[in-house]
Design an enzyme around this catalytic site. Structure first.
Site, PDB file in Angstrom:
ATOM      1  N   TYR A 252       0.731  -1.487  -0.024  1.00 45.09           N
ATOM      2  CA  TYR A 252       0.377   0.160   0.184  1.00 45.09           C
ATOM      3  C   TYR A 252       0.934   1.283   0.143  1.00 45.09           C
ATOM      4  CZ  TYR A 252      -3.589  -3.369   0.792  1.00 45.09           C
ATOM      5  OH  TYR A 252      -4.498  -4.417   0.307  1.00 45.09           O
TER       6      TYR A 252
ATOM      7  N   PHE B 264     -11.432  -4.059  10.916  1.00 43.03           N
ATOM      8  CA  PHE B 264     -12.296  -3.344   9.979  1.00 43.03           C
ATOM      9  C   PHE B 264     -11.865  -4.404   8.442  1.00 43.03           C
ATOM     10  CE2 PHE B 264      -9.702   0.146   9.533  1.00 43.03           C
ATOM     11  CZ  PHE B 264      -9.713   0.146   8.884  1.00 43.03           C
TER      12      PHE B 264
END
Length: 417
Positions: free
Chosen positions: A128, A417
């Site tokens: 990322y 999450f």
């Protein structure tokens, strides 16, 4: 939007496609299927209008999604952020530009919604950075031996401990948690439905542990909740006797004395020999409360990765610890609207901030990834400069900006999450 490979395309997910989309992502993450209870919760929490699917022709081969969160930042503000999740591509379709196409479409969508920040937890962190996400928070795990450490009890309110059903106690625990969110950067407000994640206790996912338990610390006079801990115990024994393991899921309190009392309870449960906790802030008070810090076995891991989608808006919305007036020359190879020189100024705590484009000479040069790493105060700009990731152009600018970006409280993401 068509990706680099002409046969691949990215489009929004239709609600009726959720099951197939989720299964593709399970396969992308190794193929294991979620427990039915877990799967149903993720279905309920999915914001279908924020989910994307990448297709090879008509066949789904990957996808991603985002949650509409609100996150605390330095200064106490709680800002809208896109919580990026469920990013995956089938192993048959990697190295063909599918992930780049997903990230491109998603960040454009985030910008279109007016969210200045995107955040994620990374299964593989190297992926990322090239999309502008910087490592912004860390988490600390502990293993402690029962009976080998005492917990210092600071002065504070008297408490009464009471065992309660985790689900029945959830509303009161969530109210206490909500009051703590603005006090620590990186903490997330829990939107409706997200409270269920804290007490999700699918039998197939317990790994030999008991059902989750909850102990409440209450004011003995009025019964007001002052703190809570959720935990489970895995029974075990060896030649020396009982050797159960306590897995601590959550510990939160409104006062240091209450926090210490809860840890003293967890470290003195019968038939156990070890206490473990997977995620606490790196400045957790427990380090200073135990009588023998050598008995703590710590494990530090990465936590949240932050991406500034709109540099000016993101920098204006957080607070600064000291006054500053610096020109940041920002590079951003993936979101070119952020590239350029930005004058960031603030009079200090509580004074607000201004960030505007400028043609003035740069004081500091850095990539948007490093801005993300420093945004919550978890990494200092000075430390990033020592790693060669921030360049000081004007003498003194690095110290000025590094002090201003810092946070007295370490940022922390309490749950994934």
């Amino acid at each position: 939007m068509t990706s680099h490979h002409p046969d691949l395309s990215v489009r929004p997910l239709a609600a009726e496609e959720w099951d197939g989309w989720f299964r593709v992502l399970e396969l992308a993450f190794g193929g294991s299927e979620e427990e039915p209870q877990q799967r149903e919760l993720w279905r309920e929490l999915t914001e279908v209008d924020r989910a994307l699917v990448v297709c090879d022709g008509d066949r789904p081969v990957g996808g991603c999604s985002a949650y509409s969160f609100r996150m605390a930042v330095p200064g106490g503000a709680v800002l809208p952020v896109a919580g990026v999740t469920m990013v995956g591509v089938l192993p048959t379709h990697r190295r063909r530009g599918a992930l780049t196409a997903l990230m491109r479409r998603q960040l454009d969508d985030v910008r279109g919604r007016g969210e200045a920040l995107a955040v994620l937890t990374a299964s593989e962190p190297p992926i990322y950075g090239r999309f502008g996400y910087g490592h912004a928070t860390s988490r600390l795990g502990f293993t402690l031996p029962r009976g080998r450490v005492a917990v210092h009890q600071p002065a504070g309110p008297e408490v009464r401990l009471r065992l309660a059903d985790p689900r029945e106690a959830l509303p009161a625990c969530e109210e206490l948690y909500a009051g703590l969110v603005p006090l620590r950067p990186g903490m997330l407000e829990r939107r409706p439905g997200w409270e269920a994640l804290a007490v999700l206790d699918a039998p197939g996912g317990r790994g030999g542990h008991s059902p989750q338990m909850c102990v409440l610390a209450e004011d003995p006079a009025g019964g007001r909740l002052l703190g809570y801990a959720r935990y489970a115990i895995r029974p075990d024994s060896d030649d020396a006797g009982p050797a159960g393991v306590v897995r601590v899921d959550d510990v939160e309190a409104t006062h240091p004395a209450v926090y210490a009392r809860l840890w003293a309870y967890l470290l003195d449960l019968d038939l156990t020999s070890t206490v473990t906790v997977r995620t606490r802030p790196v400045d957790d008070p427990l380090v200073h409360l135990v009588s023998d810090p050598r008995r703590i076995v710590p494990k530090q891991r990465d936590g949240l990765f932050v991406r500034l989608v709109e540099v000016a808006a993101a920098l204006e919305q957080r607070g600064y610890a000291t006054p500053l007036d610096v020109v940041l020359e920002v590079t951003d190879g993936f979101c070119p609207w952020n590239a350029g020189r930005w004058r960031l100024s603030s009079a200090g705590p509580g004074a607000g901030a201004s960030c505007v484009w400028t043609d003035s000479a740069a004081d500091l040069r850095l990539d948007v990834r490093e801005l993300g790493a420093a945004y919550l105060g978890g990494s200092t700009l000075a430390a990033l400069a020592r790693a060669g990731l921030v360049e000081e152009v004007r003498e003194g600018a690095l110290a000025e900006a590094s002090r201003a970006f810092a946070s007295d409280v370490a940022p922390w993401l309490p749950h994934g999450f």
